[in-house]
Write a protein that holds these residues in place. Structure first.
Motif, PDB file in Angstrom:
ATOM      1  N   GLY A   1     -37.444  -8.825  -7.964  1.00  0.00           N
ATOM      2  CA  GLY A   1     -36.905  -9.399  -9.192  1.00  0.00           C
ATOM      3  C   GLY A   1     -36.206 -10.726  -8.945  1.00  0.00           C
ATOM      4  N   LEU A   2     -35.557 -10.847  -7.778  1.00  0.00           N
ATOM      5  CA  LEU A   2     -34.919 -12.120  -7.423  1.00  0.00           C
ATOM      6  C   LEU A   2     -35.960 -13.169  -7.068  1.00  0.00           C
ATOM      7  CD1 LEU A   2     -31.944 -10.797  -5.239  1.00  0.00           C
ATOM      8  CD2 LEU A   2     -31.927 -11.438  -7.664  1.00  0.00           C
TER       9      LEU A   2
ATOM     10  N   VAL B   1     -29.037 -12.309 -11.768  1.00  0.00           N
ATOM     11  CA  VAL B   1     -29.066 -11.595 -10.479  1.00  0.00           C
ATOM     12  C   VAL B   1     -29.126 -10.075 -10.677  1.00  0.00           C
ATOM     13  CG1 VAL B   1     -27.776 -11.068  -8.389  1.00  0.00           C
ATOM     14  CG2 VAL B   1     -28.047 -13.445  -9.111  1.00  0.00           C
ATOM     15  N   PRO B   2     -28.187  -9.478 -11.404  1.00  0.00           N
ATOM     16  CA  PRO B   2     -28.292  -8.026 -11.597  1.00  0.00           C
ATOM     17  C   PRO B   2     -29.467  -7.633 -12.498  1.00  0.00           C
ATOM     18  CG  PRO B   2     -26.443  -8.906 -12.843  1.00  0.00           C
ATOM     19  CD  PRO B   2     -26.934 -10.001 -11.977  1.00  0.00           C
ATOM     20  N   GLN B   3     -29.765  -8.464 -13.511  1.00  0.00           N
ATOM     21  CA  GLN B   3     -30.884  -8.135 -14.400  1.00  0.00           C
ATOM     22  C   GLN B   3     -32.210  -8.188 -13.655  1.00  0.00           C
ATOM     23  OE1 GLN B   3     -31.212 -10.392 -18.001  1.00  0.00           O
ATOM     24  NE2 GLN B   3     -29.878  -9.015 -19.136  1.00  0.00           N
ATOM     25  N   GLY B   4     -32.390  -9.203 -12.844  1.00  0.00           N
ATOM     26  CA  GLY B   4     -33.640  -9.336 -12.097  1.00  0.00           C
ATOM     27  C   GLY B   4     -33.885  -8.132 -11.199  1.00  0.00           C
ATOM     28  N   MET B   5     -32.853  -7.689 -10.503  1.00  0.00           N
ATOM     29  CA  MET B   5     -32.995  -6.514  -9.639  1.00  0.00           C
ATOM     30  C   MET B   5     -33.243  -5.256 -10.461  1.00  0.00           C
ATOM     31  SD  MET B   5     -30.249  -7.084  -6.553  1.00  0.00           S
ATOM     32  CE  MET B   5     -28.821  -7.170  -7.620  1.00  0.00           C
ATOM     33  N   ALA B   6     -32.568  -5.160 -11.603  1.00  0.00           N
ATOM     34  CA  ALA B   6     -32.735  -3.984 -12.459  1.00  0.00           C
ATOM     35  C   ALA B   6     -34.149  -3.899 -13.005  1.00  0.00           C
ATOM     36  CB  ALA B   6     -31.725  -4.029 -13.606  1.00  0.00           C
ATOM     37  N   TYR B   7     -34.691  -5.022 -13.454  1.00  0.00           N
ATOM     38  CA  TYR B   7     -36.034  -5.003 -14.027  1.00  0.00           C
ATOM     39  C   TYR B   7     -37.106  -4.778 -12.959  1.00  0.00           C
ATOM     40  CZ  TYR B   7     -33.881  -6.661 -18.336  1.00  0.00           C
ATOM     41  OH  TYR B   7     -33.114  -6.775 -19.468  1.00  0.00           O
TER      42      TYR B   7
ATOM     43  N   ALA C   1     -32.462 -21.452 -10.882  1.00  0.00           N
ATOM     44  CA  ALA C   1     -33.349 -21.112  -9.770  1.00  0.00           C
ATOM     45  C   ALA C   1     -32.702 -21.451  -8.428  1.00  0.00           C
ATOM     46  CB  ALA C   1     -34.676 -21.852  -9.922  1.00  0.00           C
ATOM     47  N   VAL C   2     -32.037 -22.601  -8.356  1.00  0.00           N
ATOM     48  CA  VAL C   2     -31.366 -23.004  -7.110  1.00  0.00           C
ATOM     49  C   VAL C   2     -30.266 -22.011  -6.751  1.00  0.00           C
ATOM     50  CG1 VAL C   2     -29.921 -24.769  -6.043  1.00  0.00           C
ATOM     51  CG2 VAL C   2     -31.934 -25.446  -7.384  1.00  0.00           C
ATOM     52  N   LEU C   3     -29.496 -21.584  -7.745  1.00  0.00           N
ATOM     53  CA  LEU C   3     -28.409 -20.635  -7.489  1.00  0.00           C
ATOM     54  C   LEU C   3     -28.946 -19.268  -7.072  1.00  0.00           C
ATOM     55  CD1 LEU C   3     -26.049 -21.612 -10.444  1.00  0.00           C
ATOM     56  CD2 LEU C   3     -25.775 -22.168  -8.021  1.00  0.00           C
ATOM     57  N   ILE C   4     -30.061 -18.845  -7.663  1.00  0.00           N
ATOM     58  CA  ILE C   4     -30.685 -17.576  -7.242  1.00  0.00           C
ATOM     59  C   ILE C   4     -31.189 -17.705  -5.809  1.00  0.00           C
ATOM     60  CG2 ILE C   4     -32.531 -15.916  -7.693  1.00  0.00           C
ATOM     61  CD1 ILE C   4     -30.466 -15.845  -9.839  1.00  0.00           C
TER      62      ILE C   4
ATOM     63  N   GLY D   1     -44.182 -13.842  -3.900  1.00  0.00           N
ATOM     64  CA  GLY D   1     -43.765 -12.443  -3.838  1.00  0.00           C
ATOM     65  C   GLY D   1     -43.186 -11.886  -5.105  1.00  0.00           C
ATOM     66  N   GLY D   2     -43.447 -12.499  -6.269  1.00  0.00           N
ATOM     67  CA  GLY D   2     -42.894 -12.025  -7.524  1.00  0.00           C
ATOM     68  C   GLY D   2     -43.877 -11.204  -8.331  1.00  0.00           C
ATOM     69  N   TYR D   3     -43.533 -10.984  -9.592  1.00  0.00           N
ATOM     70  CA  TYR D   3     -44.409 -10.260 -10.509  1.00  0.00           C
ATOM     71  C   TYR D   3     -44.315 -10.930 -11.872  1.00  0.00           C
ATOM     72  CZ  TYR D   3     -40.406  -7.671 -12.563  1.00  0.00           C
ATOM     73  OH  TYR D   3     -39.247  -7.320 -13.205  1.00  0.00           O
ATOM     74  N   PRO D   4     -45.090 -10.521 -12.887  1.00  0.00           N
ATOM     75  CA  PRO D   4     -45.149 -11.271 -14.148  1.00  0.00           C
ATOM     76  C   PRO D   4     -43.787 -11.506 -14.794  1.00  0.00           C
ATOM     77  CG  PRO D   4     -46.939  -9.696 -14.068  1.00  0.00           C
ATOM     78  CD  PRO D   4     -46.088  -9.424 -12.859  1.00  0.00           C
TER      79      PRO D   4
END
Length: 581
Positions: A56-57, A39-45, A353-356, A324-327
């Protein structure tokens, strides 16, 4: 389609029939821990890629499901990663302004193109192509990219705008020149996040083990640093009102709800612009992913199918493009956490994925006051391990040419940018390979004592014969080394005027191309005219098949083909041995 053809394409059919309740428990725990980390890593990246945090999420939901269904690795954790995020930012920064619809649309299209490339290459079984990116090149690229990533976060850590640049010198010069604009509250938040992350990273695992917790649980607790940093700094900003009172930048409103259905904009001009970068992103992402997957699989004696990994990552990226994502690709730290947390099947990724998805449905309002400085700190700490001094040290000791390619790639990335840097590094790596193979190692050999073993005369006490010269060629023969081969053999024959037989030992020759074949024919004629017969020994089966197919063996002009060097020397000599050290 027959079952045995379906099975490799659907690895889930391999592990699902024997799935157990114990495996579900292990996968559930691993999926939860990776979700907490992601969760925090996805938003950070996403922030690193110049995209809104929620992207990122979004990139951490459907791609994980697709990989879980199609991936051959049972421990790889797919999602946004630092290097790919930087490559996305570098690519899109040239076509649109960050935060605009065009920028987001470019990210979606980039994900689709990357996915289509990987999927196509996987179906065509072209996984071997990534071998052209050598480890020194990847190491140099990763180290330089880590520095670029780290310095790109200065604006979030210091709290004032710094123009984006791939040149670290420009970024540093601007930061130093405007250091008076530093937002002290932002800097304190960043320092607090760094302190939490470093304590969790370097100390907490040891403390947990000392307290009697199991190794797996202690390691898992040590990986929750990003989440704790997010919680503490978010609460601090909210409680103290630092966003309004001290102008601390926060992520603010994150749209709640599942990822929207998006359709890539297939503008031909834009596709042509993004295609080269999409190819590089695909190759770099796949190489990072498959190297991690193989490393983890080897610990459990499992197998990784590189082509199947391409298919799975291709599907994951295409899934990202329509949600709505990216690579995305497999990340080292998350995969290691997934592995050590007990993941036994790809179902752990689906649980993540379910928890995200639950997080973006109901928990995003809690992230309103999350400071961007915390996300920047998470990025910097995460990429610190990418700076690989050890590989440079080992390469310099073992092979100066590999060290040169590592250093050249490192400098090229910093001086030319991400895409051109890795292209330059790969080009140099290929050039060094051509240079090495264009001058193959050739050793004169002699008999060791009374044995049937033959070794280099420069390294061992051996016996040779004055009328016979035995040369071992330690390289396949192709157009780039044929001239060197001919010149070297003729020079050695000229140095031994008593030579009547030249035995070419081909135990290390795996292939002879047309140019090399013509050279051997010419060499046979030239040696025959000089009174020297050319003989061949220890030819491998596939090479022999080709030589027989074109009738080369009939053109040896008195030369013979021997099964071994011992047979050749025994047949062609009779007394008159000379000593060689």
């Amino acid at each position: 389609m027959p079952w045995r053809q379906i099975l490799p394409r659907l690895p889930i059919l391999d592990w699902l029939p024997g799935y157990s309740r114990q495996a579900l428990t292990s996968d559930g725990i691993a999926g939860l821990i990776v979700a907490i980390m992601l969760v925090p890593q996805g938003m950070a990246y996403a922030l690193l890629a110049g995209l809104p945090p929620e992207v990122g999420l979004y990139a951490s939901i459907v791609p994980l499901v697709f990989y879980g269904l199609l991936g051959s690795s049972r421990a790889l954790a797919v999602g946004p990663v630092a290097i790919v995020s930087l490559m996305v930012a570098t690519t899109l920064g040239e076509i649109a302004e960050s935060g605009t619809a065009g920028y987001l649309g470019g990210a979606v299209l980039l994900a689709f193109l990357s996915g289509a490339i990987l999927l196509g290459m996987g179906l065509a079984r072209l996984g071997f192509l990534v071998n052209f990116l050598s480890h020194p090149v990847i190491s140099g690229f990763s180290s330089a990219a880590a520095l670029v990533i780290g310095f790109s976060q200065l604006k979030h850590l210091l709290g004032f705008d710094i123009p984006r640049s791939h040149l670290i010198t420009e970024t540093m010069a601007h930061a130093i020149g405007h250091i008076g604009q530093t937002n002290v509250a932002t800097l304190v938040v960043a320092a607090s996040a760094f302190a939490i992350l470093l304590v969790f990273r370097s100390r907490l695992t040891g403390w947990s083990k000392a307290a009697g917790l199991g190794d797996s649980l202690a390691d898992a607790i040590g990986k929750t640093g990003p989440l704790v940093a997010v919680l503490i700094t978010t609460l601090a900003v909210w409680a103290l009102g630092l966003d309004a009172r001290a102008n601390v930048s926060i992520v603010s409103q994150i749209p709640a709800g599942l990822p929207p259905l998006t359709v890539p904009t297939f503008d031909l001009t834009l596709v042509q612009t993004l295609l080269p970068s999409a190819l590089l992103i695909s190759l770099v992402g796949f190489l990072e992913s498959v190297s991690v997957a193989k490393s983890l699989a080897s610990k459990r004696r499992q197998k990784i199918d590189a082509n199947q990994e391409m298919i799975a990552l291709g599907a994951a990226n295409i899934g990202a493009s329509f949600t709505g994502g990216y690579p995305v690709t497999g990340g080292f730290s998350r995969s290691l956490v997934n592995f050590t947390s007990g993941a036994v099947t790809p179902l752990a990724s689906i649980i993540t994925a379910v928890l995200i998805a639950i997080t973006v449905l109901i928990l995003t309002p809690l992230l309103y006051f999350l400071p961007k400085a915390t996300l920047a700190a998470i990025i910097v700490v995460a990429v610190a391990n990418l700076i690989d001094v050890k590989s440079l040290r080992e390469a310099w000791t073992y092979n100066k040419a590999d060290a040169a390619s590592l250093i050249a790639t490192f400098i090229a990335v910093l001086a030319l940018g991400i895409e051109w840097g890795i292209v330059a590094g790969a080009g140099l790596s290929i050039a060094l390979y051509l240079w090495r193979t264009s001058r193959p190692h050739m050793a004169e050999v002699g008999r060791v004592g009374e044995t049937e073993h033959f070794r280099n005369v420069l390294r061992h006490e051996v016996e040779t014969h004055p009328a016979l010269l035995a040369i071992r060629v330690d390289e396949s023969l192709y157009f780039a080394n044929t001239a060197y081969l001919e010149d070297e053999l003729l020079a050695r024959v000229a140095d031994h005027r008593e030579i009547e037989h030249l035995v070419l030992i081909m135990s290390a020759v795996n292939f002879i191309d047309t140019s090399a074949l013509e050279t051997l024919e010419s060499l046979t004629e030239g040696l025959h005219d000089a009174g020297v017969a050319l003989h061949l020994a220890e030819i491998k089966g596939p090479v022999m098949d080709r030589l027989q197919r074109v009738g080369f063996l009939d053109k040896l002009r008195g030369g013979q083909v021997f099964l071994s060097t011992h047979d050749a020397v025994s047949t062609l000599t009779s007394g008159g041995k000379r000593q060689a050290a």
